[in-house]
Design an enzyme around this catalytic site. Sequence first.
Site, PDB file in Angstrom:
ATOM      1  N   ALA A   1      -4.844  32.705  -7.763  1.00  0.00           N
ATOM      2  CA  ALA A   1      -6.004  33.337  -7.123  1.00  0.00           C
ATOM      3  C   ALA A   1      -6.989  32.336  -6.495  1.00  0.00           C
ATOM      4  O   ALA A   1      -7.332  32.461  -5.308  1.00  0.00           O
ATOM      5  CB  ALA A   1      -6.699  34.255  -8.135  1.00  0.00           C
TER       6      ALA A   1
ATOM      7  N   ASP B   1      -6.032  37.574 -11.624  1.00  0.00           N
ATOM      8  CA  ASP B   1      -6.179  37.638 -10.160  1.00  0.00           C
ATOM      9  C   ASP B   1      -7.336  38.528  -9.733  1.00  0.00           C
ATOM     10  O   ASP B   1      -7.841  38.416  -8.618  1.00  0.00           O
ATOM     11  CB  ASP B   1      -4.883  38.135  -9.534  1.00  0.00           C
ATOM     12  CG  ASP B   1      -3.794  37.101  -9.744  1.00  0.00           C
ATOM     13  OD1 ASP B   1      -3.210  37.079 -10.840  1.00  0.00           O
ATOM     14  OD2 ASP B   1      -3.591  36.285  -8.841  1.00  0.00           O
TER      15      ASP B   1
ATOM     16  N   GLN C   1       7.044  31.332 -12.243  1.00  0.00           N
ATOM     17  CA  GLN C   1       5.929  30.382 -12.136  1.00  0.00           C
ATOM     18  C   GLN C   1       5.704  29.612 -13.436  1.00  0.00           C
ATOM     19  O   GLN C   1       5.204  28.489 -13.425  1.00  0.00           O
ATOM     20  CB  GLN C   1       4.635  31.109 -11.756  1.00  0.00           C
ATOM     21  CG  GLN C   1       4.607  31.639 -10.336  1.00  0.00           C
ATOM     22  CD  GLN C   1       5.038  33.081 -10.268  1.00  0.00           C
ATOM     23  OE1 GLN C   1       5.863  33.540 -11.043  1.00  0.00           O
ATOM     24  NE2 GLN C   1       4.468  33.824  -9.335  1.00  0.00           N
TER      25      GLN C   1
ATOM     26  N   ARG D   1      -0.275  29.512  -4.133  1.00  0.00           N
ATOM     27  CA  ARG D   1      -0.434  30.783  -4.838  1.00  0.00           C
ATOM     28  C   ARG D   1      -1.403  30.516  -5.979  1.00  0.00           C
ATOM     29  O   ARG D   1      -1.852  29.406  -6.185  1.00  0.00           O
ATOM     30  CB  ARG D   1       0.905  31.390  -5.277  1.00  0.00           C
ATOM     31  CG  ARG D   1       2.061  30.486  -5.519  1.00  0.00           C
ATOM     32  CD  ARG D   1       1.886  29.585  -6.692  1.00  0.00           C
ATOM     33  NE  ARG D   1       1.512  30.335  -7.878  1.00  0.00           N
ATOM     34  CZ  ARG D   1       0.904  29.846  -8.932  1.00  0.00           C
ATOM     35  NH1 ARG D   1       0.565  28.564  -8.981  1.00  0.00           N
ATOM     36  NH2 ARG D   1       0.590  30.591  -9.980  1.00  0.00           N
TER      37      ARG D   1
ATOM     38  N   ARG E   1      -2.133  38.758   0.998  1.00  0.00           N
ATOM     39  CA  ARG E   1      -1.758  39.216  -0.355  1.00  0.00           C
ATOM     40  C   ARG E   1      -2.875  40.126  -0.880  1.00  0.00           C
ATOM     41  O   ARG E   1      -4.051  39.808  -0.721  1.00  0.00           O
ATOM     42  CB  ARG E   1      -1.537  38.024  -1.303  1.00  0.00           C
ATOM     43  CG  ARG E   1      -0.296  37.189  -0.939  1.00  0.00           C
ATOM     44  CD  ARG E   1       0.088  36.214  -2.035  1.00  0.00           C
ATOM     45  NE  ARG E   1       0.657  36.885  -3.185  1.00  0.00           N
ATOM     46  CZ  ARG E   1       0.879  36.269  -4.355  1.00  0.00           C
ATOM     47  NH1 ARG E   1       0.547  34.999  -4.517  1.00  0.00           N
ATOM     48  NH2 ARG E   1       1.408  36.933  -5.366  1.00  0.00           N
TER      49      ARG E   1
HETATM   50  O1  MRU Z   1       1.771  35.507  -7.743  1.00  0.00           O
HETATM   51  P1  MRU Z   1       0.960  34.304  -8.143  1.00  0.00           P
HETATM   52  O2  MRU Z   1       1.772  33.123  -8.510  1.00  0.00           O
HETATM   53  O3  MRU Z   1      -0.100  33.991  -7.118  1.00  0.00           O
HETATM   54  O4  MRU Z   1       0.223  34.803  -9.465  1.00  0.00           O
HETATM   55  C1  MRU Z   1      -0.636  33.918 -10.142  1.00  0.00           C
HETATM   56  C2  MRU Z   1      -1.183  34.487 -11.385  1.00  0.00           C
HETATM   57  O5  MRU Z   1      -0.900  35.598 -11.763  1.00  0.00           O
HETATM   58  C3  MRU Z   1      -2.200  33.654 -12.105  1.00  0.00           C
HETATM   59  O6  MRU Z   1      -2.153  33.936 -13.477  1.00  0.00           O
HETATM   60  C4  MRU Z   1      -3.586  33.987 -11.579  1.00  0.00           C
HETATM   61  O7  MRU Z   1      -3.640  33.828 -10.186  1.00  0.00           O
HETATM   62  C5  MRU Z   1      -4.639  33.158 -12.200  1.00  0.00           C
HETATM   63  S1  MRU Z   1      -4.806  31.620 -11.342  1.00  0.00           S
HETATM   64  C6  MRU Z   1      -5.834  30.566 -12.145  1.00  0.00           C
END
Ligand code: MRU
Length: 369
Positions: free
Chosen positions: A55, A244, A203, A53, A90
């Site tokens: 971005a 993201d 997370q 996970r 996603r």
């Molecule tokens: O749902 P996730 O864990 O994929 O969400 C991740 C985030 O919101 C991060 O802050 C974002 O992807 C930035 S990654 C460098």
Amino acid sequence: MLIDGEPWRTIGLAEDGWRVTIIDQTRLPHAFVTATLETLEDAARAIEIMQVRGAPLIGATAAYGLCLALRADASDGALAAACARLLRTRPTAVNLRWAIEDMRGRLAALPPGERVAAAYARAAAICEEDVAICRAIGDHGLALIRAIAAAKPAGEPVNILTHCNAGWLATIDWGTATAPIYRARQEGIPVHVWVDETRPRNQGAALTAFELLHEGVPHTVIVDNAGGHLMQHGMVDLCIVGTDRTTRTGDVANKIGTYLKALAARDNGVPFYVALPSTTIDWSLTDGVREIPIEQRDPREVTEITGCAADGRCTTVRLTPEGSPAANYAFDVTPARYVTGLVTERGLCPATAEGLAALFPERAAAAAG
Ligand code: MRU
């Protein structure tokens, strides 16, 4: 970055040179386990169930997913079907679409017999580029931390609040929001990180805390609602988060709850920065609140929680009354007016169309027409 003193990246090829090894992030922080992807479906599922996970890492995994798909069938039809499957995994992180379109554009131009080798080469290059980009974000963001440190009494740590995991586990290495923190640490600037737990999937508590612990960065995990209180009491010098998808006008989609932190930061005069690779900019959008698709996930991520005992046994328990419905919006949008600045691989800029266009003139021009 380091896990138990050993350098790791989040994704790479297995020894056989074709299978793809990932860190299974659903098992962290309780178990460090890798998983192997052998098929397109393995890669798509790994993104959907969030074994990977963040971005940039979603984009890189999709790139390798196309490699695996083409190994099985390198025809035009299979390429199109694989792109469509991965795009459905996603909706919010635009790096997914960026990586798929980048790969598709190059591969479709080749005869099928040349596609597999070219796909692996480009997927590896996407990963290397991401590492260089995150390292550059770290260098530019370091200047912010250095300036704050210089204004504080010598030896006092710079207190940085971050949300979710925009760390190296969300990228290939370094992270985005964490890269300036890791660079500051390397430069001997004392830092302390407030880690938002980031319900419902935690997370922050599970991944950011894990990273910082293994890198030896002082940090404290807080509940999501604590940030405003800390800011009111002068305990946060700087917020840095990831994103993201960021519109060309500087509106920022990030993990749910980011917007509320930005509001609290504005009310308390705390600078609120967003660190991002240019692959996270959606040059086609101007109004983030209305245009960015917001993922809604399984409500059980809200109604249940999983934890593990010291003996390693993990249990899922219910938090809410049986029968109470729950909603699980995974992201929100922080309007550009609440963002102090963007930290990109080409430097810092205001969160405005003009700011982004000044740093990325060729992309702004391409988007315009
Ligand atoms: O749902 P996730 O864990 O994929 O969400 C991740 C985030 O919101 C991060 O802050 C974002 O992807 C930035 S990654 C460098």
